[in-house]
Design a protein around this motif. Sequence first.
Motif, PDB file in Angstrom:
ATOM      1  N   PRO A 185      78.546 143.892  39.676  1.00 22.51           N
ATOM      2  CA  PRO A 185      79.402 142.784  40.124  1.00 22.51           C
ATOM      3  C   PRO A 185      78.944 141.413  39.646  1.00 22.51           C
ATOM      4  CG  PRO A 185      79.032 144.332  41.914  1.00 22.51           C
ATOM      5  CD  PRO A 185      78.108 144.743  40.803  1.00 22.51           C
ATOM      6  N   ARG A 242      83.873 146.221  44.516  1.00 25.39           N
ATOM      7  CA  ARG A 242      83.239 146.690  43.274  1.00 25.39           C
ATOM      8  C   ARG A 242      84.291 147.238  42.301  1.00 25.39           C
ATOM      9  NH1 ARG A 242      77.610 146.879  43.767  1.00 25.39           N
ATOM     10  NH2 ARG A 242      77.466 148.131  41.862  1.00 25.39           N
ATOM     11  N   HIS A 261      83.163 141.596  44.390  1.00 28.73           N
ATOM     12  CA  HIS A 261      81.988 141.827  45.238  1.00 28.73           C
ATOM     13  C   HIS A 261      82.313 142.678  46.470  1.00 28.73           C
ATOM     14  CE1 HIS A 261      79.064 139.308  43.117  1.00 28.73           C
ATOM     15  NE2 HIS A 261      80.079 138.501  42.843  1.00 28.73           N
TER      16      HIS A 261
END
Length: 315
Positions: free
Chosen positions: A147, A137, A134
Amino acid sequence: MKRGAWIGLVAVLVAAVLGWAWYLAGRDVGTASPFGFGSTSGPVDPESPVGAARPATEPRVIERVAASGVRVRIERRPRIDLPSPPYADRVRELQLAADGGDLVARYQLGLVLYQCRDAPLDDAGLARAVEEIHQTRTRQGWDVNDPEQEEQVLRTTYSQCAGVPAEARTRFRELLRSAAEQGLMEAQLNLMFHLPQAQYCQFIEDCTPDQARFMAGLREEARANVLKARDAGSVEALRTVGGWALNEEMGTPDDVEAYAHFSAYDQIQQASGRERELGVMLAGLRKRLRPVDLERAESRAKELLSNPKCCVLTR
Protein backbone atom coordinates in the motif's frame (compact mmCIF):
# COMPACT_ATOMS: atom_id res chain seq x y z
CA MET A 1 -6.58 -21.36 -7.21
CA LYS A 2 -5.57 -20.46 -10.73
CA ARG A 3 -4.66 -16.78 -10.51
CA GLY A 4 -3.98 -14.11 -13.00
CA ALA A 5 -5.08 -15.73 -16.24
CA TRP A 6 -6.43 -12.43 -17.49
CA ILE A 7 -4.14 -10.20 -15.42
CA GLY A 8 -1.28 -11.88 -17.25
CA LEU A 9 -2.76 -11.23 -20.68
CA VAL A 10 -0.03 -8.81 -21.63
CA ALA A 11 2.68 -11.26 -20.64
CA VAL A 12 1.01 -13.93 -22.75
CA LEU A 13 0.70 -11.57 -25.67
CA VAL A 14 4.28 -10.41 -25.53
CA ALA A 15 5.83 -13.86 -25.46
CA ALA A 16 5.96 -17.19 -23.70
CA VAL A 17 7.56 -17.47 -20.29
CA LEU A 18 10.23 -19.74 -21.65
CA GLY A 19 11.46 -21.26 -18.44
CA TRP A 20 14.97 -22.03 -19.35
CA ALA A 21 16.73 -19.01 -20.63
CA TRP A 22 14.81 -15.98 -21.53
CA TYR A 23 11.74 -13.96 -20.85
CA LEU A 24 10.65 -11.00 -22.89
CA ALA A 25 9.43 -8.41 -20.40
CA GLY A 26 6.63 -5.92 -21.18
CA ARG A 27 7.19 -2.20 -21.68
CA ASP A 28 5.49 0.66 -20.40
CA VAL A 29 7.71 1.13 -21.96
CA GLY A 30 -11.17 13.02 -33.16
CA THR A 31 -13.86 14.81 -33.70
CA ALA A 32 -14.98 18.10 -32.33
CA SER A 33 -13.98 17.44 -28.74
CA PRO A 34 -10.87 19.13 -27.29
CA PHE A 35 -8.94 16.03 -28.29
CA GLY A 36 -10.17 15.32 -31.81
CA PHE A 37 -7.84 13.79 -34.35
CA GLY A 38 -8.33 16.30 -37.13
CA SER A 39 -6.99 14.72 -40.31
CA THR A 40 -6.48 10.95 -40.20
CA SER A 41 -3.95 11.02 -42.98
CA GLY A 42 -0.38 12.18 -43.15
CA PRO A 43 3.06 10.62 -43.45
CA VAL A 44 5.00 9.20 -40.55
CA ASP A 45 8.15 11.28 -40.26
CA PRO A 46 10.81 9.55 -38.13
CA GLU A 47 12.68 12.87 -38.00
CA SER A 48 9.70 14.66 -36.49
CA PRO A 49 10.64 16.74 -33.43
CA VAL A 50 7.79 14.97 -31.64
CA GLY A 51 9.81 11.74 -31.76
CA ALA A 52 13.10 10.98 -30.09
CA ALA A 53 16.33 12.03 -31.77
CA ARG A 54 18.37 9.43 -33.60
CA PRO A 55 21.76 8.74 -31.98
CA ALA A 56 24.41 10.56 -34.00
CA THR A 57 26.91 7.72 -33.60
CA GLU A 58 24.86 5.11 -35.50
CA PRO A 59 24.20 5.18 -39.23
CA ARG A 60 20.51 5.12 -40.01
CA VAL A 61 20.75 2.36 -42.61
CA ILE A 62 23.29 -0.42 -42.92
CA GLU A 63 23.49 -3.37 -45.30
CA ARG A 64 24.95 -6.66 -44.14
CA VAL A 65 25.00 -10.33 -44.99
CA ALA A 66 23.27 -12.32 -42.24
CA ALA A 67 24.73 -15.54 -40.88
CA SER A 68 22.46 -17.59 -43.14
CA GLY A 69 23.77 -15.80 -46.23
CA VAL A 70 20.80 -13.51 -46.80
CA ARG A 71 21.68 -9.88 -47.52
CA VAL A 72 19.65 -7.61 -45.25
CA ARG A 73 19.05 -3.89 -45.18
CA ILE A 74 18.73 -2.74 -41.56
CA GLU A 75 17.08 0.58 -40.82
CA ARG A 76 17.34 2.11 -37.37
CA ARG A 77 14.26 4.18 -36.55
CA PRO A 78 14.33 6.77 -33.77
CA ARG A 79 12.71 5.40 -30.65
CA ILE A 80 9.38 7.03 -29.83
CA ASP A 81 9.29 7.53 -26.09
CA LEU A 82 6.62 8.59 -23.64
CA PRO A 83 6.94 12.39 -23.25
CA SER A 84 8.21 13.65 -19.93
CA PRO A 85 5.75 14.97 -17.32
CA PRO A 86 4.04 17.18 -16.34
CA TYR A 87 1.63 16.17 -19.06
CA ALA A 88 -0.90 18.98 -19.44
CA ASP A 89 1.29 21.16 -21.67
CA ARG A 90 2.50 18.16 -23.64
CA VAL A 91 -1.09 17.09 -24.30
CA ARG A 92 -1.84 20.46 -25.87
CA GLU A 93 1.28 20.34 -28.04
CA LEU A 94 0.68 16.78 -29.15
CA GLN A 95 -2.95 17.44 -29.93
CA LEU A 96 -2.05 20.27 -32.29
CA ALA A 97 0.36 17.98 -34.14
CA ALA A 98 -2.14 15.11 -34.15
CA ASP A 99 -4.80 17.40 -35.58
CA GLY A 100 -2.40 18.05 -38.45
CA GLY A 101 -2.17 14.33 -39.22
CA ASP A 102 1.06 13.47 -37.37
CA LEU A 103 0.76 9.79 -36.43
CA VAL A 104 3.73 9.93 -34.09
CA ALA A 105 2.02 12.71 -32.15
CA ARG A 106 -1.21 10.73 -32.10
CA TYR A 107 0.65 7.71 -30.73
CA GLN A 108 2.45 9.74 -28.07
CA LEU A 109 -0.78 11.46 -27.07
CA GLY A 110 -2.31 8.02 -26.55
CA LEU A 111 0.64 7.03 -24.38
CA VAL A 112 0.27 10.13 -22.23
CA LEU A 113 -3.47 9.71 -21.78
CA TYR A 114 -2.91 6.06 -20.85
CA GLN A 115 -0.69 7.21 -17.98
CA CYS A 116 -3.51 9.46 -16.77
CA ARG A 117 -6.44 7.13 -17.46
CA ASP A 118 -7.30 6.39 -13.82
CA ALA A 119 -5.52 9.19 -11.97
CA PRO A 120 -7.75 11.10 -9.51
CA LEU A 121 -9.13 14.36 -10.86
CA ASP A 122 -8.93 16.41 -7.67
CA ASP A 123 -7.61 16.39 -4.11
CA ALA A 124 -10.79 14.82 -2.77
CA GLY A 125 -10.56 12.00 -5.27
CA LEU A 126 -6.93 11.45 -4.36
CA ALA A 127 -7.80 11.24 -0.66
CA ARG A 128 -10.52 8.67 -1.36
CA ALA A 129 -8.19 6.57 -3.48
CA VAL A 130 -5.46 6.64 -0.84
CA GLU A 131 -7.96 5.57 1.82
CA GLU A 132 -9.17 2.73 -0.40
CA ILE A 133 -5.62 1.47 -0.87
CA HIS A 134 -4.88 1.35 2.85
CA GLN A 135 -8.28 0.19 4.08
CA THR A 136 -8.91 -2.54 1.50
CA ARG A 137 -5.43 -3.22 0.05
CA THR A 138 -7.01 -2.87 -3.37
CA ARG A 139 -7.05 -0.21 -6.06
CA GLN A 140 -10.06 -0.17 -8.37
CA GLY A 141 -10.69 -3.84 -7.71
CA TRP A 142 -7.11 -5.07 -8.08
CA ASP A 143 -5.04 -6.43 -5.22
CA VAL A 144 -2.33 -4.15 -3.79
CA ASN A 145 0.68 -5.91 -2.27
CA ASP A 146 2.44 -2.79 -0.95
CA PRO A 147 0.00 0.00 0.00
CA GLU A 148 2.76 2.51 0.78
CA GLN A 149 4.37 2.04 -2.61
CA GLU A 150 1.00 2.12 -4.36
CA GLU A 151 0.14 5.38 -2.61
CA GLN A 152 3.41 6.94 -3.75
CA VAL A 153 2.82 5.87 -7.34
CA LEU A 154 -0.72 7.26 -7.19
CA ARG A 155 0.42 10.62 -5.79
CA THR A 156 3.13 10.90 -8.44
CA THR A 157 0.69 10.13 -11.25
CA TYR A 158 -1.85 12.58 -9.82
CA SER A 159 0.76 15.34 -9.86
CA GLN A 160 1.99 14.50 -13.36
CA CYS A 161 -1.54 14.43 -14.81
CA ALA A 162 -2.82 17.62 -13.19
CA GLY A 163 -4.57 19.73 -15.80
CA VAL A 164 -5.17 16.92 -18.30
CA PRO A 165 -8.91 17.15 -19.08
CA ALA A 166 -11.03 14.35 -17.67
CA GLU A 167 -12.93 13.88 -20.92
CA ALA A 168 -9.68 13.14 -22.77
CA ARG A 169 -8.22 10.55 -20.43
CA THR A 170 -10.37 7.63 -21.57
CA ARG A 171 -9.50 8.14 -25.23
CA PHE A 172 -6.01 6.65 -25.09
CA ARG A 173 -6.89 3.45 -26.89
CA GLU A 174 -8.82 5.21 -29.61
CA LEU A 175 -5.69 7.20 -30.39
CA LEU A 176 -3.34 4.23 -30.22
CA ARG A 177 -5.59 2.08 -32.37
CA SER A 178 -5.94 4.83 -34.94
CA ALA A 179 -2.14 5.13 -35.21
CA ALA A 180 -1.89 1.35 -35.58
CA GLU A 181 -4.56 1.26 -38.27
CA GLN A 182 -2.76 4.02 -40.14
CA GLY A 183 0.40 1.89 -40.20
CA LEU A 184 2.58 3.25 -37.41
CA MET A 185 4.70 0.24 -36.51
CA GLU A 186 5.25 1.23 -32.89
CA ALA A 187 1.51 1.47 -32.35
CA GLN A 188 0.98 -1.94 -33.95
CA LEU A 189 3.55 -3.45 -31.61
CA ASN A 190 2.44 -1.73 -28.43
CA LEU A 191 -1.35 -1.40 -28.58
CA MET A 192 -1.60 -4.72 -26.74
CA PHE A 193 0.19 -3.27 -23.72
CA HIS A 194 -2.54 -0.66 -23.27
CA LEU A 195 -5.67 -2.62 -22.47
CA PRO A 196 -9.03 -0.86 -22.69
CA GLN A 197 -10.85 0.13 -19.56
CA ALA A 198 -13.23 -2.71 -18.78
CA GLN A 199 -14.44 -4.99 -16.01
CA TYR A 200 -11.76 -7.69 -15.98
CA CYS A 201 -11.95 -10.93 -14.04
CA GLN A 202 -9.03 -11.42 -11.69
CA PHE A 203 -9.45 -15.21 -11.44
CA ILE A 204 -10.08 -17.34 -14.51
CA GLU A 205 -12.80 -19.32 -12.79
CA ASP A 206 -14.69 -16.06 -12.21
CA CYS A 207 -14.72 -15.03 -15.87
CA THR A 208 -18.08 -14.85 -17.54
CA PRO A 209 -18.46 -16.08 -21.13
CA ASP A 210 -18.62 -12.47 -22.28
CA GLN A 211 -15.38 -11.64 -20.49
CA ALA A 212 -13.68 -14.68 -21.99
CA ARG A 213 -14.80 -13.65 -25.48
CA PHE A 214 -13.68 -10.09 -24.84
CA MET A 215 -10.19 -11.22 -23.87
CA ALA A 216 -10.02 -13.58 -26.83
CA GLY A 217 -10.84 -10.61 -29.06
CA LEU A 218 -7.97 -8.63 -27.56
CA ARG A 219 -5.59 -11.51 -28.27
CA GLU A 220 -6.72 -11.68 -31.88
CA GLU A 221 -6.34 -7.92 -32.26
CA ALA A 222 -2.81 -8.15 -30.86
CA ARG A 223 -1.95 -11.01 -33.19
CA ALA A 224 -3.21 -9.14 -36.25
CA ASN A 225 -1.32 -5.96 -35.37
CA VAL A 226 1.98 -7.67 -34.61
CA LEU A 227 1.81 -9.72 -37.80
CA LYS A 228 1.22 -6.51 -39.76
CA ALA A 229 4.29 -5.02 -38.11
CA ARG A 230 6.32 -8.15 -38.89
CA ASP A 231 5.28 -8.07 -42.53
CA ALA A 232 6.25 -4.38 -42.63
CA GLY A 233 9.75 -5.35 -41.54
CA SER A 234 9.68 -5.03 -37.74
CA VAL A 235 12.55 -6.81 -36.02
CA GLU A 236 10.77 -6.56 -32.67
CA ALA A 237 7.78 -8.41 -34.11
CA LEU A 238 9.99 -11.38 -35.02
CA ARG A 239 10.87 -11.89 -31.38
CA THR A 240 7.28 -11.50 -30.22
CA VAL A 241 5.88 -13.95 -32.79
CA GLY A 242 8.63 -16.42 -31.87
CA GLY A 243 7.51 -16.30 -28.25
CA TRP A 244 3.89 -16.77 -29.23
CA ALA A 245 4.82 -19.88 -31.20
CA LEU A 246 5.86 -21.50 -27.91
CA ASN A 247 2.75 -20.51 -25.98
CA GLU A 248 -0.46 -22.52 -26.21
CA GLU A 249 -2.47 -19.47 -25.14
CA MET A 250 -1.78 -17.95 -28.56
CA GLY A 251 -2.47 -21.06 -30.62
CA THR A 252 -0.93 -24.45 -31.30
CA PRO A 253 2.75 -24.41 -30.24
CA ASP A 254 5.11 -24.68 -33.21
CA ASP A 255 8.84 -25.14 -32.54
CA VAL A 256 9.68 -24.67 -36.22
CA GLU A 257 8.08 -21.22 -36.33
CA ALA A 258 9.58 -20.32 -32.97
CA TYR A 259 13.07 -21.26 -34.09
CA ALA A 260 12.67 -19.49 -37.43
CA HIS A 261 11.51 -16.21 -35.91
CA PHE A 262 14.08 -16.26 -33.11
CA SER A 263 16.85 -17.15 -35.57
CA ALA A 264 15.89 -14.31 -37.94
CA TYR A 265 15.78 -11.90 -34.99
CA ASP A 266 19.17 -13.05 -33.69
CA GLN A 267 20.79 -12.84 -37.10
CA ILE A 268 19.60 -9.25 -37.51
CA GLN A 269 20.94 -8.39 -34.07
CA GLN A 270 24.32 -9.85 -35.00
CA ALA A 271 24.38 -8.14 -38.38
CA SER A 272 23.63 -4.77 -36.80
CA GLY A 273 26.41 -5.15 -34.26
CA ARG A 274 24.17 -5.73 -31.26
CA GLU A 275 24.65 -8.39 -28.62
CA ARG A 276 22.94 -11.71 -29.28
CA GLU A 277 20.07 -12.31 -26.89
CA LEU A 278 18.72 -15.70 -27.89
CA GLY A 279 21.71 -17.99 -28.30
CA VAL A 280 20.76 -20.28 -25.42
CA MET A 281 17.15 -20.25 -26.54
CA LEU A 282 18.06 -21.33 -30.06
CA ALA A 283 20.39 -24.03 -28.78
CA GLY A 284 17.58 -25.48 -26.69
CA LEU A 285 15.17 -25.48 -29.60
CA ARG A 286 17.78 -27.00 -31.88
CA LYS A 287 18.03 -30.01 -29.58
CA ARG A 288 14.26 -30.47 -29.67
CA LEU A 289 13.90 -30.32 -33.44
CA ARG A 290 14.32 -33.31 -35.70
CA PRO A 291 16.88 -32.77 -38.50
CA VAL A 292 14.11 -32.44 -41.08
CA ASP A 293 12.28 -29.87 -38.93
CA LEU A 294 15.50 -27.95 -38.25
CA GLU A 295 16.03 -27.73 -42.00
CA ARG A 296 12.49 -26.39 -42.38
CA ALA A 297 13.07 -23.87 -39.60
CA GLU A 298 16.29 -22.58 -41.12
CA SER A 299 14.62 -22.26 -44.51
CA ARG A 300 11.77 -20.35 -42.90
CA ALA A 301 14.25 -18.02 -41.17
CA LYS A 302 15.80 -17.21 -44.57
CA GLU A 303 12.31 -16.51 -45.89
CA LEU A 304 11.66 -14.06 -43.06
CA LEU A 305 14.99 -12.34 -43.65
CA SER A 306 14.22 -12.10 -47.38
CA ASN A 307 11.14 -9.97 -46.71
CA PRO A 308 11.69 -6.98 -49.04
CA LYS A 309 10.71 -4.64 -46.21
CA CYS A 310 13.09 -6.18 -43.66
CA CYS A 311 14.55 -4.98 -41.38
CA VAL A 312 13.36 -2.09 -39.17
CA LEU A 313 14.74 -1.61 -35.66
CA THR A 314 12.46 0.57 -33.55
CA ARG A 315 14.32 0.42 -30.27
